[in-house]
Design an enzyme around this catalytic site. Sequence first.
Site, PDB file in Angstrom:
ATOM      1  N   TYR C  38      -3.501  -6.122   6.263  1.00  8.79           N
ATOM      2  CA  TYR C  38      -3.045  -5.065   5.357  1.00  8.79           C
ATOM      3  C   TYR C  38      -4.055  -4.838   4.233  1.00  8.79           C
ATOM      4  O   TYR C  38      -4.624  -5.778   3.702  1.00  8.79           O
ATOM      5  CB  TYR C  38      -1.711  -5.457   4.710  1.00  8.79           C
ATOM      6  CG  TYR C  38      -0.550  -5.573   5.664  1.00  8.79           C
ATOM      7  CD1 TYR C  38      -0.366  -4.676   6.703  1.00  8.79           C
ATOM      8  CD2 TYR C  38       0.387  -6.582   5.498  1.00  8.79           C
ATOM      9  CE1 TYR C  38       0.718  -4.784   7.558  1.00  8.79           C
ATOM     10  CE2 TYR C  38       1.488  -6.704   6.341  1.00  8.79           C
ATOM     11  CZ  TYR C  38       1.644  -5.796   7.377  1.00  8.79           C
ATOM     12  OH  TYR C  38       2.724  -5.902   8.206  1.00  8.79           O
ATOM     13  N   ARG C 228      -2.985   7.554   5.498  1.00  3.61           N
ATOM     14  CA  ARG C 228      -3.323   6.213   5.972  1.00  3.61           C
ATOM     15  C   ARG C 228      -2.741   6.057   7.361  1.00  3.61           C
ATOM     16  O   ARG C 228      -1.846   6.800   7.768  1.00  3.61           O
ATOM     17  CB  ARG C 228      -2.782   5.126   5.037  1.00  3.61           C
ATOM     18  CG  ARG C 228      -1.263   5.086   4.941  1.00  3.61           C
ATOM     19  CD  ARG C 228      -0.810   3.995   3.964  1.00  3.61           C
ATOM     20  NE  ARG C 228      -1.110   2.655   4.452  1.00  3.61           N
ATOM     21  CZ  ARG C 228      -0.277   1.896   5.160  1.00  3.61           C
ATOM     22  NH1 ARG C 228       0.928   2.336   5.465  1.00  3.61           N
ATOM     23  NH2 ARG C 228      -0.629   0.693   5.568  1.00  3.61           N
ATOM     24  N   ASN C 230      -0.841   3.403  10.012  1.00  2.00           N
ATOM     25  CA  ASN C 230      -0.095   2.162  10.151  1.00  2.00           C
ATOM     26  C   ASN C 230       0.192   2.021  11.643  1.00  2.00           C
ATOM     27  O   ASN C 230       0.133   3.001  12.383  1.00  2.00           O
ATOM     28  CB  ASN C 230       1.199   2.255   9.349  1.00  2.00           C
ATOM     29  CG  ASN C 230       1.920   0.943   9.300  1.00  2.00           C
ATOM     30  OD1 ASN C 230       1.334  -0.084   8.990  1.00  2.00           O
ATOM     31  ND2 ASN C 230       3.207   0.965   9.632  1.00  2.00           N
ATOM     32  N   GLU C 270       1.124   5.320  13.407  1.00  2.00           N
ATOM     33  CA  GLU C 270       1.714   6.281  12.487  1.00  2.00           C
ATOM     34  C   GLU C 270       0.619   6.861  11.603  1.00  2.00           C
ATOM     35  O   GLU C 270      -0.054   6.119  10.886  1.00  2.00           O
ATOM     36  CB  GLU C 270       2.755   5.597  11.589  1.00  2.00           C
ATOM     37  CG  GLU C 270       3.938   5.057  12.357  1.00  2.00           C
ATOM     38  CD  GLU C 270       4.895   4.246  11.485  1.00  2.00           C
ATOM     39  OE1 GLU C 270       5.982   3.894  11.978  1.00  2.00           O
ATOM     40  OE2 GLU C 270       4.568   3.960  10.314  1.00  2.00           O
ATOM     41  N   TYR C 321       6.627 -10.207  11.939  1.00  2.00           N
ATOM     42  CA  TYR C 321       7.194  -9.040  11.258  1.00  2.00           C
ATOM     43  C   TYR C 321       7.234  -7.819  12.177  1.00  2.00           C
ATOM     44  O   TYR C 321       8.195  -7.058  12.187  1.00  2.00           O
ATOM     45  CB  TYR C 321       6.388  -8.734   9.996  1.00  2.00           C
ATOM     46  CG  TYR C 321       6.781  -7.432   9.348  1.00  2.00           C
ATOM     47  CD1 TYR C 321       8.011  -7.320   8.683  1.00  2.00           C
ATOM     48  CD2 TYR C 321       5.972  -6.311   9.414  1.00  2.00           C
ATOM     49  CE1 TYR C 321       8.401  -6.118   8.108  1.00  2.00           C
ATOM     50  CE2 TYR C 321       6.349  -5.114   8.845  1.00  2.00           C
ATOM     51  CZ  TYR C 321       7.561  -5.024   8.199  1.00  2.00           C
ATOM     52  OH  TYR C 321       7.953  -3.839   7.640  1.00  2.00           O
ATOM     53  N   LYS C 322       6.189  -7.634  12.952  1.00  2.00           N
ATOM     54  CA  LYS C 322       6.134  -6.474  13.831  1.00  2.00           C
ATOM     55  C   LYS C 322       6.935  -6.679  15.118  1.00  2.00           C
ATOM     56  O   LYS C 322       6.993  -5.790  15.960  1.00  2.00           O
ATOM     57  CB  LYS C 322       4.675  -6.125  14.154  1.00  2.00           C
ATOM     58  CG  LYS C 322       3.901  -5.584  12.950  1.00  2.00           C
ATOM     59  CD  LYS C 322       2.441  -5.345  13.298  1.00  2.00           C
ATOM     60  CE  LYS C 322       1.609  -4.906  12.092  1.00  2.00           C
ATOM     61  NZ  LYS C 322       1.742  -3.468  11.794  1.00  2.00           N
TER      62      LYS C 322
HETATM   63  C1  HEM Z   1       5.499   6.448  -0.618  1.00  2.00           C
HETATM   64  C2  HEM Z   1       5.823   6.537   0.619  1.00  2.00           C
HETATM   65  C3  HEM Z   1       6.075   5.344   1.493  1.00  2.00           C
HETATM   66  C4  HEM Z   1       7.233   5.100   2.146  1.00  2.00           C
HETATM   67  C5  HEM Z   1       8.491   5.972   2.101  1.00  2.00           C
HETATM   68  C6  HEM Z   1       7.051   3.868   2.879  1.00  2.00           C
HETATM   69  C7  HEM Z   1       8.036   3.280   3.656  1.00  2.00           C
HETATM   70  C8  HEM Z   1       7.906   2.099   4.339  1.00  2.00           C
HETATM   71  C9  HEM Z   1       8.970   1.442   5.055  1.00  2.00           C
HETATM   72  C10 HEM Z   1      10.399   1.933   5.129  1.00  2.00           C
HETATM   73  C11 HEM Z   1       8.460   0.331   5.640  1.00  2.00           C
HETATM   74  C12 HEM Z   1       9.230  -0.663   6.491  1.00  2.00           C
HETATM   75  C13 HEM Z   1       9.719  -1.817   5.662  1.00  2.00           C
HETATM   76  C14 HEM Z   1      10.751  -2.688   6.420  1.00  2.00           C
HETATM   77  O1  HEM Z   1      10.332  -3.559   7.198  1.00  2.00           O
HETATM   78  O2  HEM Z   1      11.960  -2.497   6.220  1.00  2.00           O
HETATM   79  C15 HEM Z   1       7.063   0.281   5.290  1.00  2.00           C
HETATM   80  C16 HEM Z   1       6.171  -0.690   5.713  1.00  2.00           C
HETATM   81  C17 HEM Z   1       4.878  -0.785   5.243  1.00  2.00           C
HETATM   82  N1  HEM Z   1       4.273   0.021   4.295  1.00  2.00           N
HETATM   83 FE1  HEM Z   1       5.035   1.678   3.462  1.00  2.00          FE
HETATM   84  N2  HEM Z   1       5.796   3.392   2.678  1.00  2.00           N
HETATM   85  C18 HEM Z   1       5.157   4.258   1.830  1.00  2.00           C
HETATM   86  C19 HEM Z   1       3.871   4.153   1.388  1.00  2.00           C
HETATM   87  C20 HEM Z   1       3.022   3.121   1.683  1.00  2.00           C
HETATM   88  C21 HEM Z   1       1.676   3.035   1.204  1.00  2.00           C
HETATM   89  C22 HEM Z   1       0.979   4.028   0.312  1.00  2.00           C
HETATM   90  C23 HEM Z   1       1.165   1.887   1.702  1.00  2.00           C
HETATM   91  C24 HEM Z   1      -0.247   1.433   1.438  1.00  2.00           C
HETATM   92  C25 HEM Z   1      -0.694   0.261   1.434  1.00  2.00           C
HETATM   93  C26 HEM Z   1       2.196   1.262   2.528  1.00  2.00           C
HETATM   94  C27 HEM Z   1       2.064   0.091   3.242  1.00  2.00           C
HETATM   95  C28 HEM Z   1       3.001  -0.435   4.114  1.00  2.00           C
HETATM   96  C29 HEM Z   1       2.751  -1.561   4.981  1.00  2.00           C
HETATM   97  C30 HEM Z   1       1.448  -2.367   5.084  1.00  2.00           C
HETATM   98  C31 HEM Z   1       3.935  -1.779   5.710  1.00  2.00           C
HETATM   99  C32 HEM Z   1       4.151  -2.813   6.819  1.00  2.00           C
HETATM  100  C33 HEM Z   1       3.972  -2.056   8.104  1.00  2.00           C
HETATM  101  C34 HEM Z   1       3.868  -2.861   9.369  1.00  2.00           C
HETATM  102  O3  HEM Z   1       3.250  -3.931   9.398  1.00  2.00           O
HETATM  103  O4  HEM Z   1       4.347  -2.361  10.402  1.00  2.00           O
HETATM  104  N3  HEM Z   1       3.315   2.041   2.480  1.00  2.00           N
HETATM  105  N4  HEM Z   1       6.746   1.369   4.479  1.00  2.00           N
END
Ligand code: HEM
Lengths: 316, 193, 356
Positions: C38, C228, C230, C270, C321-322
């Site tokens: 990350y 970004r 993901n 994504e 986690y994934k």
């Molecule tokens: C502002 C809008 C954003 C929303 C609505 C959002 C929403 C989410 C949600 C709902 C999750 C899943 C969490 C869970 O496990 O319940 C997630 C995961 C994550 N988000 Fe965001 N996020 C946003 C922005 C960002 C940004 C700007 C970053 C930049 C670093 C980020 C980094 C991550 C990462 C690294 C994960 C873990 C994903 C994975 O490993 O699959 N998010 N986000």
Amino acid sequence: MIGDTLLLQVAAVTDIAPGLRHLRLVAADGGKLPPAAAGAHVQFVLEGAARTWRNAYSLVSRPGARDAWEIIVRRVPASRGGSAFIHEQLEVGDRLLAGWPGNLFAPVRIARHHLMIAGGIGITPFLSYLAEFGFTGAGHALHVCCRESEKDVFAPWLGSSPAVAFHWDADGHRLDIPALLASQPAGTHLYVCGPAAMNDEVMAAAAVAGWPASHVHCEHFGSALFGGEAFRAFLVRSGIELEVAEDESLLDAIERAGVAAPCLCRGGACGVCVTPLLEGEAEHRDHFLSADERAAGRLIMPCVSRARAGRLVLDL
Amino acid sequence: MLHSDIKSRPTYRALEPDLAAAGHLLVIEAATLQPGGLAGLADAFAPVVANLHTWLVGEALAAPGLGKPWHLPAVADVVDALACATRGYGIGDRLYVQGTEPFLWSVATAAAIVGFGPGQLQLCHAGSLQRRVWCTHCHGVTEQVTTNVVPCAGCGRHLLVRDHFSRRLGAFMGVMVDAEAPGEIPAIEEVFA
Amino acid sequence: MSIAFKPEETFRGDYSYRNSDAAILRFPFPFPEDKYMYSVNIEPHVRSGPSDVFIRPFDVDEHYIAECRDRAITLERDPGRCQVLPHMMLAQWDTLELLMENLSADYPEHFSLTKEGDDFGSRWTWTNRPLGIEQSFIFGDAATLPCEPFEYITRQAQGDFAICDQRDDNLYMDAGMVTSQADWSLEFDVGMSFMEWHGPVPLAHQTGVFERALKYLLMLRLGQPVRRLNWTMTINPRLDTSPESFPEWGTDRASVTPDNAGSKVHLRVELQTLWRLPRSNAILFPIRCYLASLDDLARVPKWGARLHRVLSSLPPQLVEYKGLTRYLPAALAWLSRHDDGAELPIGTEAGVDTLT
Ligand code: HEM
Ligand code: FES
């Protein structure tokens, strides 16, 4: 809806009171402007004969308007001179560069009631608030403290709203700030925009009346505006001397000189542009370097940070 | 899979009157009081006792030093009382709540509806660590959960109780524990007593 | 630009979803290097990039019609996948305007928008040819649409959407249309702040990723969207991998073998973009999902090999986690046949024009 600067043309200039000038601006190419929110401001590039000013003014046009933007500018004799330029030099048909709208003073949309206190020209952001509340039906009240002679100047933007009250410096007409703030229901948000002394007085009175800080908002320009003083930088490895202008970032200037510097977010967050700083003192504006790294003074993020004083020497 | 440091998990602290506030409302789940608990609160709130209202929920205890307490039978009555308090609440008022987590968030949610912002609210956890669990599959709620895995009161699936917490629901997330391998249910342990 | 839609393909049941060769070549492969961790991987959402999914701000592809239909099926079963808190009405209109303007400007063959004015109160007419929709309505008057404006327009868009209200120097997820998520629940998360909804993510809090990302987003400017990538993995080309329906798809994770991994295991990327909205000052967060099977990816030699390396070196916290734990060994066994160990160039580009 992607863009960063716009070329505008002055469509109308009206002096609505002594020292108060209303401008109507349209897109110079005849196209549409980006819509803006209540509380939005626009930064204008004012090119005077001897120097350039970058002043930000609140939009008083309807939120979402795309045909024209409107601003009201008070002539400030002692200040940086941009307002004098607008009052003395700017004419219908003139063109000027502007940034896209920014917003550091948006209404809080979960509020159950909006209480606004304006001092003088500080009314301008609230003119767009009133337009929004008129549309959404949100409960609100605006108290304007101004000179008695100016109380009718803003009538065209106020409509017939019963929620607007004027106050001026005469017995029976002063605003009793402590009394106003003591009697507000839970869920109210307070917004104040006026001269610094008035802002401070209102904020202090709110604290005394027990308002949580999260419900008190004060308009302040400055911190988030782009750019700053011009400065010089030297890139050791490329052997290039740079002039970084007021309105560009160090990274922009490096790129302009044809040097490929790594970067990603261009906003001080990702860390990709981190560059060794060999000489000079940085004004750090990023979110990336730790307090220790800043104190050590050996690194800089050129996408946002600038020189505090003098010349910066970079290992680039 | 039991994440321990999930950031959605609220942190709680001892109640402390905000001296700048105009009015103070203290809501206590009586069953969670430790011996001497009321006396401790009375000490803490002594500086603001002139503007203090105390609501005691559950047992009708005497509460010397906490103004003239009002007794309410259950948390549902607190929710009703907040909603219809005719005097209304001011922006300078503060609400302090002490009790179990489901109690805290039931009151906090009702308070938000009448306009209390997070800056006007203090929550202090007391009593059992039992959890309210929200089933991600049927969206039913299982109350008073003390185990790591619990059968859902709504759909009967075995739910793993995660630490992910929703303030809006006042509940922890429950996810079917054997969705990948039906019948593979880990040992059920008492963990939130 | 004409798109050959595949209206009959499915994301459930017989899983008839397939990528054309062109779709594989434009897949937004997310790994520039052999290792993944990350980071604040945010960059300006300009109209260019290593894949042409970046050329238009809202990418529409051959799966458009089928994805909209899959969303409708999910919403029919669980209307709670669309949530909008009451104070988000301005943001709903902002979203509708942004999508209608961009889609009609970038895909004039498929979408058009005519306006009698730009302000609230003006009559607009929207035409969506792929879905056979023609709708005249008053911009700003929700009663003139068949449902609320955010639901209306996101039913006609690929990918999930969240809208974050900005207040108190924080972002709150106060609206969403979420039918193709990587295992998180909108109904649970709605109303949460940035750190709260990211609560379950491992490691990133500790390294300051979320703190920096939030500060950056609070300053996000109108007209300067950012993006970004993901990623995660999904068994079968399934869009609805929600916790709500986990009992339906959970056992799929146990069905993977080294022999069937190529067609079963999908990389799910994504493309997340972030947009400051003009009237509401909220932030729109579209999450555009792309699916490719290991079979698809291995047809680009660089991608097959790189994915093998990234997955073999993935930190264990991310594997858990994934949700990869149960089938990762089988997927790695399959992928190892496509990795000769030779050094790979940095970057995500396919590096080929035709597939092997
Ligand atoms: C502002 C809008 C954003 C929303 C609505 C959002 C929403 C989410 C949600 C709902 C999750 C899943 C969490 C869970 O496990 O319940 C997630 C995961 C994550 N988000 Fe965001 N996020 C946003 C922005 C960002 C940004 C700007 C970053 C930049 C670093 C980020 C980094 C991550 C990462 C690294 C994960 C873990 C994903 C994975 O490993 O699959 N998010 N986000
Ligand atoms: S480019 Fe991201 S910190 Fe400078």
